[in-house]
Design a protein around this motif. Structure first.
Motif, PDB file in Angstrom:
ATOM      1  N   ILE A   1       0.671  -1.059   0.067  1.00  0.00           N
ATOM      2  CA  ILE A   1       0.107   0.078  -0.067  1.00  0.00           C
ATOM      3  C   ILE A   1       1.047   1.262  -0.078  1.00  0.00           C
ATOM      4  N   SER A   2       2.163   1.277   0.749  1.00  0.00           N
ATOM      5  CA  SER A   2       2.873   2.397   0.781  1.00  0.00           C
ATOM      6  C   SER A   2       3.377   2.552  -0.664  1.00  0.00           C
ATOM      7  N   LEU A   3       4.134   1.583  -1.297  1.00  0.00           N
ATOM      8  CA  LEU A   3       4.490   1.840  -2.434  1.00  0.00           C
ATOM      9  C   LEU A   3       3.317   2.290  -3.435  1.00  0.00           C
ATOM     10  N   LEU A   4       2.238   1.779  -3.669  1.00  0.00           N
ATOM     11  CA  LEU A   4       1.118   2.312  -4.365  1.00  0.00           C
ATOM     12  C   LEU A   4       1.101   3.809  -4.181  1.00  0.00           C
ATOM     13  N   VAL A   5       0.887   4.266  -2.967  1.00  0.00           N
ATOM     14  CA  VAL A   5       0.478   5.476  -2.492  1.00  0.00           C
ATOM     15  C   VAL A   5       1.751   6.469  -3.026  1.00  0.00           C
ATOM     16  N   GLY A   6       3.098   5.916  -2.769  1.00  0.00           N
ATOM     17  CA  GLY A   6       4.139   6.543  -3.377  1.00  0.00           C
ATOM     18  C   GLY A   6       4.369   6.767  -4.727  1.00  0.00           C
ATOM     19  N   GLY A   7       3.762   5.701  -5.468  1.00  0.00           N
ATOM     20  CA  GLY A   7       3.777   5.735  -6.809  1.00  0.00           C
ATOM     21  C   GLY A   7       2.836   6.740  -7.475  1.00  0.00           C
ATOM     22  N   VAL A   8       1.710   6.824  -6.817  1.00  0.00           N
ATOM     23  CA  VAL A   8       0.608   7.766  -7.371  1.00  0.00           C
ATOM     24  C   VAL A   8       1.054   9.017  -6.786  1.00  0.00           C
ATOM     25  N   GLY A   9       1.493   9.390  -5.762  1.00  0.00           N
ATOM     26  CA  GLY A   9       2.109  10.738  -5.601  1.00  0.00           C
ATOM     27  C   GLY A   9       3.119  11.021  -6.642  1.00  0.00           C
ATOM     28  N   ILE A  10       4.202  10.239  -6.936  1.00  0.00           N
ATOM     29  CA  ILE A  10       5.114  10.705  -8.016  1.00  0.00           C
ATOM     30  C   ILE A  10       4.567  10.981  -9.258  1.00  0.00           C
ATOM     31  N   ALA A  11       3.513  10.295  -9.448  1.00  0.00           N
ATOM     32  CA  ALA A  11       2.734  10.332 -10.902  1.00  0.00           C
ATOM     33  C   ALA A  11       1.905  11.613 -10.866  1.00  0.00           C
ATOM     34  N   ASN A  12       1.357  11.856  -9.690  1.00  0.00           N
ATOM     35  CA  ASN A  12       0.684  13.198  -9.678  1.00  0.00           C
ATOM     36  C   ASN A  12       1.544  14.460  -9.738  1.00  0.00           C
ATOM     37  N   THR A  13       2.759  14.310  -8.923  1.00  0.00           N
ATOM     38  CA  THR A  13       3.570  15.314  -9.145  1.00  0.00           C
ATOM     39  C   THR A  13       4.294  15.661 -10.455  1.00  0.00           C
ATOM     40  N   MET A  14       4.322  14.460 -11.344  1.00  0.00           N
ATOM     41  CA  MET A  14       4.936  14.494 -12.802  1.00  0.00           C
ATOM     42  C   MET A  14       3.943  15.153 -13.518  1.00  0.00           C
ATOM     43  N   PHE A  15       2.754  14.779 -13.200  1.00  0.00           N
ATOM     44  CA  PHE A  15       1.532  15.202 -14.173  1.00  0.00           C
ATOM     45  C   PHE A  15       1.557  17.002 -13.891  1.00  0.00           C
ATOM     46  N   MET A  16       1.653  17.328 -12.776  1.00  0.00           N
ATOM     47  CA  MET A  16       1.745  18.742 -12.416  1.00  0.00           C
ATOM     48  C   MET A  16       2.921  19.393 -13.061  1.00  0.00           C
ATOM     49  N   SER A  17       3.922  18.706 -13.152  1.00  0.00           N
ATOM     50  CA  SER A  17       5.327  19.241 -13.547  1.00  0.00           C
ATOM     51  C   SER A  17       5.126  19.455 -15.115  1.00  0.00           C
ATOM     52  N   VAL A  18       4.486  18.489 -15.638  1.00  0.00           N
ATOM     53  CA  VAL A  18       4.386  18.476 -17.131  1.00  0.00           C
ATOM     54  C   VAL A  18       3.342  19.941 -17.666  1.00  0.00           C
ATOM     55  N   MET A  19       2.172  19.911 -16.688  1.00  0.00           N
ATOM     56  CA  MET A  19       1.450  20.918 -16.935  1.00  0.00           C
ATOM     57  C   MET A  19       1.859  22.142 -16.651  1.00  0.00           C
TER      58      MET A  19
END
Length: 164
Positions: free
Chosen positions: A38-56
């Motif tokens: 669960i921690s890895l899943l949450v971390g992965g989602v957090g990184i993906a969200n940060t990267m989507f915001m970075s792209v925007m």
């Protein structure tokens, strides 16, 4: 004067105690593995969200890079490396906190349960475990950043330059 129906004693072998301890340890391992997943899943989602915001946020910069001739692969590499570095930093923090928690658990086990002498250890953090944790967290970061990187690479230069 005891019968089978009226026994007032029990016999416990070391084998049955070992079996019980093994079952408890297996249950705890599965439980902790679930928490880690669960921690890895949450971390992965957090990184993906940060990267989507970075792209925007950097859409205009991506447009400039692509207008200057940067290939889609180069743009993808840029964002995947950035997300891998995020995973690396998260891995460093996780290893640091995990090692501290392991040492605290070991010390508590020694003092409260009276296991071993002072300076002995109950838990073990091996170099192989640390390397595995670091490689795994970098891979989770890279995987989480792949889709935002692909989105950034597919941007058209003209549309990206027009983006506000």
């Amino acid at each position: 004067h005891t019968t089978e129906a009226k026994q007032d004693f029990t016999i416990t072998s070391s084998q049955s105690i070992l079996s019980t301890i093994s079952q408890v340890t297996s249950t705890i391992t599965i439980f902790l593995g679930g928490i880690a997943a669960i921690s890895l899943l949450v971390g992965g989602v957090g990184i993906a969200n940060t990267m989507f915001m970075s792209v925007m946020e950097r859409t205009r910069q991506i447009g400039i890079l692509k207008a200057l001739g940067t290939t889609n692969l180069d743009v993808m590499k840029l964002f995947v490396i950035e997300s891998s570095i995020m995973g690396f930093m998260g891995g460093l923090i996780g290893i640091f906190l995990g090692t501290i928690a392991s040492n605290i658990i070991s010390e508590v086990g020694i003092r409260i349960m009276g296991l071993g002498a002072r300076g002995a250890t109950v838990t073990a953090v091996t170099p192989q475990l640390l390397v595995f944790a670091m490689v795994f967290s970098v891979l989770i970061g890279a995987f989480s950043g792949f889709f935002p990187a692909r989105r950034a690479a597919k941007l058209e230069p003209v549309e990206a330059l027009r983006y506000e």
